[in-house]
Enzyme design. Structure first.
Site, PDB file in Angstrom:
ATOM      1  N   GLU A  15       0.816  -1.213   0.000  1.00 25.72           N
ATOM      2  CA  GLU A  15       0.000   0.000   0.000  1.00 25.72           C
ATOM      3  C   GLU A  15       0.856   1.272   0.000  1.00 25.72           C
ATOM      4  O   GLU A  15       0.397   2.337   0.416  1.00 25.72           O
ATOM      5  CB  GLU A  15      -0.920  -0.005   1.215  1.00 25.72           C
ATOM      6  N   TYR A 212      -9.360   3.459  -4.649  1.00 22.76           N
ATOM      7  CA  TYR A 212      -8.432   4.578  -4.838  1.00 22.76           C
ATOM      8  C   TYR A 212      -8.455   5.201  -6.230  1.00 22.76           C
ATOM      9  O   TYR A 212      -7.617   6.041  -6.530  1.00 22.76           O
ATOM     10  CB  TYR A 212      -7.008   4.108  -4.503  1.00 22.76           C
ATOM     11  N   ASN A 271      -9.684  -1.419  10.450  1.00 21.89           N
ATOM     12  CA  ASN A 271      -8.466  -0.784   9.949  1.00 21.89           C
ATOM     13  C   ASN A 271      -8.009   0.213  11.006  1.00 21.89           C
ATOM     14  O   ASN A 271      -8.695   1.198  11.268  1.00 21.89           O
ATOM     15  CB  ASN A 271      -8.770  -0.082   8.624  1.00 21.89           C
TER      16      ASN A 271
END
Length: 307
Positions: A15, A212, A271
């Site tokens: 990431e 994204y 997360n």
């Protein structure tokens, strides 16, 4: 009072690019708040660790951890910062490590009374040899974020569930039944759940590209779900945050099957360092509640801590 803030961004994980975008946005906001900013892109390996310690000398007043994925989000960097005695944003070592280990996190959620999908962990060889569950099911790495490596295996798919030669996420794989329905997510800030967002990808599922790439997914906040489901998602996110021992900001992801009512709300994961990009969900929810991006970043700095 102005502080010297080190922003950790980039790093060695899958990431990396998302982290660089998050870090740049947060660094700009921190400067806007009047603080001095040092941007640090830590690398993997012994020399990278040495370079990181050197970059944190003299010690900053606080570290804004904008790293995502393994090494930056799984307790490794948190442990180093604990040893150095530097306060940092987001969760501490234990909460970060447990949340990143999906099978372990599921056990924590179940012990807190939350509903999780069933499933099991299998080896690459076992998955490539045949279906461990009835289709459709989801195969995912044990410790990646942003849907990296996630695959949905559906009835009628012609390809094998897994090619061991191209799988680069470890020997063990988490396999879960596919939960049909709506994709929901809830940000938590301290002890306060923010809002519920429904995510509607225009094609496929809410994978890395859908997360994204601008225009790939519709964000509906507040989510157009029944009030009971909305409140249940808020409560479940706050419960998961507390059960893991999170601090600062986290984000819980859910699937909801409308035909099952409240019994159809399943938590997938938490997360502990949600994205802070222009397309990210926690800043969007904070804005929905009247908080600017800079105010959110400032709150995170104020609540930085060290275990």
């Amino acid at each position: 009072m102005a502080k010297r803030v080190a922003v950790l961004m980039g790093g060695p994980s899958a990431e990396r690019e998302v982290s660089l975008t998050s870090g740049a946005a947060c660094a700009a906001a921190i400067r806007e708040l009047g603080h001095e900013v040092v941007e640090i892109d830590p690398r993997l390996g012994e020399q990278g660790l040495v370079a990181l310690v050197q970059a944190l000398t003299p010690k900053p007043d606080v570290v804004f951890n904008a790293l995502h994925g393994r090494w930056g989000e799984d307790g490794c960097v948190q442990g180093l910062l604990d040893l150095l005695g530097v306060p940092y944003t987001h969760s501490g070592l234990l909460a970060s490590a447990v949340a990143m280990d999906k099978p372990m996190a599921k056990q924590v959620f179940e012990s807190a009374g939350l509903q999780v999908p069933g499933g099991l962990t299998v080896s690459c060889a076992e998955l490539s040899a045949g279906d461990p569950l009835a289709r459709p099911y989801v195969a995912k790495p044990l410790n990646e974020g942003s849907s990296v490596g996630v695959r949905i295996v559906r009835e009628g798919d012609n390809r094998a569930p897994l090619d061991p030669k191209s799988w680069g996420f470890g020997e063990r794989i988490l396999v879960e039944p596919f939960i049909a329905g709506h994709e929901l997510t809830v940000g938590v800030m301290g002890d306060r759940p923010l809002a519920v967002t429904e995510l509607r990808p225009h094609q496929g599922f809410y994978d890395y590209e859908a997360k994204y790439t601008e225009g790939r997914t519709e964000h509906l906040v507040p989510a157009p779900v029944p009030p009971k489901i909305y409140e249940a998602a808020l409560e479940a996110a706050a419960t998961a945050h507390r059960a893991l021992g999170c601090r600062g900001v986290s984000r819980a992801d859910f699937r909801w099957t409308p035909e099952e009512g409240e019994a159809g709300l399943y938590i997938l994961e938490v997360n502990t360092q949600p994205g802070m990009t222009p397309l990210s969900l926690v800043p969007e929810q904070a804005q929905h509640l009247g908080m600017t991006f800079s105010e959110l970043v400032g709150w995170m700095l104020e609540h930085a801590a060290c275990d």
